[in-house]
Design a protein around this motif. Structure first.
Motif, short mmCIF file in Angstrom:
data_model
loop_
_atom_site.label_atom_id
_atom_site.label_comp_id
_atom_site.label_asym_id
_atom_site.label_seq_id
_atom_site.Cartn_x
_atom_site.Cartn_y
_atom_site.Cartn_z
N VAL A 260 8.86 -0.52 5.51
CA VAL A 260 8.47 0.87 4.88
C VAL A 260 9.59 1.19 3.92
O VAL A 260 10.45 1.34 4.44
CB VAL A 260 8.10 1.70 5.98
N TRP A 261 9.03 1.54 2.94
CA TRP A 261 10.29 1.56 1.81
C TRP A 261 10.01 3.27 1.25
O TRP A 261 9.09 3.75 1.09
CB TRP A 261 10.04 0.90 0.54
N THR B 43 0.80 -1.13 -0.01
CA THR B 43 -0.11 0.05 -0.25
C THR B 43 0.95 1.20 -0.01
O THR B 43 2.12 1.36 0.81
CB THR B 43 -1.00 0.08 1.13
N PHE B 44 0.39 2.28 -0.71
CA PHE B 44 1.15 3.48 -0.93
C PHE B 44 0.61 4.34 0.32
O PHE B 44 -0.59 4.21 0.99
CB PHE B 44 1.03 4.30 -2.07
N VAL B 45 1.54 5.30 0.90
CA VAL B 45 1.12 6.52 1.87
C VAL B 45 0.35 7.33 0.82
O VAL B 45 0.41 7.40 -0.32
CB VAL B 45 2.13 6.88 2.49
N SER B 46 -0.21 8.58 1.36
CA SER B 46 -1.19 9.14 0.71
C SER B 46 -0.49 10.10 -0.35
O SER B 46 -1.12 10.39 -1.20
CB SER B 46 -2.06 10.01 2.00
N ASP B 47 0.72 10.32 -0.09
CA ASP B 47 1.33 11.27 -1.02
C ASP B 47 2.29 10.52 -2.15
O ASP B 47 3.04 10.93 -2.94
CB ASP B 47 2.06 12.55 -0.55
N GLY B 48 2.20 9.07 -1.91
CA GLY B 48 3.19 8.41 -2.61
C GLY B 48 4.60 8.30 -2.57
O GLY B 48 5.44 7.59 -3.04
N SER B 49 5.10 9.16 -1.49
CA SER B 49 6.67 9.25 -1.33
C SER B 49 7.07 7.95 -0.44
O SER B 49 8.25 7.74 -0.83
CB SER B 49 6.94 10.16 -0.25
N SER B 50 6.46 7.13 -0.02
CA SER B 50 6.51 5.70 0.43
C SER B 50 5.70 4.67 0.44
O SER B 50 4.59 5.26 0.09
CB SER B 50 7.25 5.81 1.86
N PHE B 51 5.94 3.41 0.41
CA PHE B 51 5.01 2.39 0.37
C PHE B 51 5.18 1.32 1.65
O PHE B 51 6.54 1.28 1.98
CB PHE B 51 4.81 1.89 -0.86
#
Length: 457
Positions: free
Chosen positions: A233-234, A214-222
């Motif tokens: 967490v990447w 799953t991505f975080v809301s801004d896509g900076s990490s998943f």
């Protein structure tokens, strides 16, 4: 009957039990012995060990305060916890708290990431994966419900995907110019949806097949979870792992809290518990809450768009709705005829959520109290029994789309629940993952046991 003489129901009084049954010749007895007695006389230490071994920590275990004192000798902590209850259940909670969520011991050199597409580098060799390339001739920042969608008709491209199957598939939030996938080859891949449509970057750090992403809301990490019982967490752009968690059971489901930039996320485990983490908290490795009302393995988790609540589905055939960080469900959706629901998704209007059920149906529920089921919005025609078949909505909310174990994609009209389109995919294997592009009018991705990723338009 002779065997019933001196019978007692106290399972913990073994020494007294033996004294009543064993009659020695020196006491003038008739040398009758208990047929259940073991050969040889046991020491007090052995008797105590066997008494402790017989005491159950399961649902039929004792709830008296004396059990807490006895179990304290087994190495559990005796101090009380504000989030736990008394008795054996309290002891089990402390055991999970001690063993789950520890830092992964995998060496850092085992976590690697390779960038393949050099067009996502500027002159100073800084990655800018989150910025769409300028040659894309479509507005990738349109809000949901602001444009009309249409039915896809055929396969227009096939991505290489993963060997032996693909288990998870997600678009980059908002723009969707990239998408991510994880499969049974233990590898996570980031793909270019436009241009050459090839793998942009891969991420290797799990030792077993991927379970979900799953991505975080801004896509900076998943966030990724795997059958190796780890969650990581990447950083999306540089491929670095910023958080590692190790569990005693498989993390079946994960979701990141919206509007929070990835600081909070929840993990649903196969031991029926949901663990809530906040990376800003240092104590307990970031664990801030545990939700433990489900009775079986967690199958799916989904946050409300505003992040105030989340939905959970379990193999105990219930769906529950929780307030964020409160270990009391505000709603339990259950029925005697209800089946397990391995997939959840929220309608773009944010007024409904749908669940894929093992009885070959998709059910709709209101996202406002009383969170009731809408009996006039049930979608049927797909075969989903035995597999975790996914579902998705078109960005305008007019269509709902599902995979199928017969290698088909089915699309219904949301308003009338009428089946509008069935598309057969090559491979003749179950399609478990499906996602509609957040900015395109008719482009859909699907994949499954075959491993290849198909683009429909």
């Amino acid at each position: 009957m002779e065997l019933l003489i001196g019978y007692t129901s106290d399972s913990g009084s073994e020494s007294e039990y033996e004294e009543k049954f064993v009659i020695t010749a020196s006491e003038g007895g008739d040398k009758r012995v208990n047929p259940l007695k073991r050969a040889g006389k046991l020491s007090k230490t052995e008797l105590k060990r066997r008494r402790l071994q017989r005491k159950s920590k399961g649902p039929w275990g004792s709830w008296s305060s004396s059990d807490e004192e006895d179990n304290s000798t087994n190495g559990f902590r005796s101090e009380s916890s504000s989030n736990s209850i008394s008795g054996d259940k309290n002891i089990q909670y402390r055991e999970d708290e001690d063993n789950d969520g520890k830092e992964d011991e995998v060496p850092l050199e085992d976590e690697t990431s390779t960038l393949y597409d050099t067009q996502y580098q500027d002159k100073k060799f800084r990655r800018n994966l989150l910025t769409p390339l300028k040659d894309i001739d479509i507005d990738l920042y349109k809000p949901a419900l602001s444009f009309k969608c249409y039915l896809p008709k055929r396969i227009v491209h096939t991505f290489d995907g993963h060997i032996d199957g693909c288990n998870t598939l997600k678009f980059l939030p908002k723009t969707g110019h990239l998408f991510i996938s994880g499969g049974n080859d233990d590898t996570i891949r980031l793909w270019n949806f436009y241009g050459d449509k090839k793998c942009v970057r891969d991420y290797k750090g799990h030792s077993k097949a991927l379970k979900t992403l799953t991505f975080v809301s801004d896509g900076s990490s998943f966030i990724s979870s795997s059958f190796d019982q780890t969650v990581k967490v990447w950083d999306t752009e540089v491929g670095k792992v910023t958080k590692r968690l190790k569990f005693k059971s498989i993390p079946n489901a994960i979701d990141s809290r919206p509007l929070d930039n990835g600081n909070e996320f929840i993990v649903g485990l196969s031991n029926s518990k949901i663990m809530h983490y906040d990376i800003r908290v240092q104590e307990k490795n970031g664990l801030v809450q545990q939700y433990d009302h489900h009775l079986s393995s967690i199958l799916a988790l989904k946050y409300f768009p505003d992040g105030s609540k989340f939905i959970s589905s379990s193999e105990d055939k219930t769906v529950r709705i929780w307030n964020n960080q409160i270990n009391i469900p505000i709603k339990q959706i259950s029925d005697t005829t209800q089946h397990s629901m391995p997939s959840l998704d929220i309608h773009p209007s944010e007024n409904y959520f749908c669940s894929q059920s093992m009885d070959n149906s998709i059910y709709s529920y209101s996202m406002k109290p009383k969170y009731k089921r809408h009996t006039n919005k049930v979608f049927r025609g797909q075969k989903s029994s035995g597999y975790g078949i996914g579902l998705t909505f078109s960005p305008d909310g007019h269509y709902i789309c599902s995979g199928d174990i017969r290698s088909k994609i089915l699309i219904w009209d949301w308003t009338t629940t009428k089946l509008l389109k069935t598309i057969t995919i090559p491979g003749k294997k179950p399609l478990t993952q499906i996602a509609w592009h957040p900015q395109e009018t008719s482009k859909v991705l699907c994949t499954g046991v075959d491993g290849k990723i198909y683009m429909l338009d």
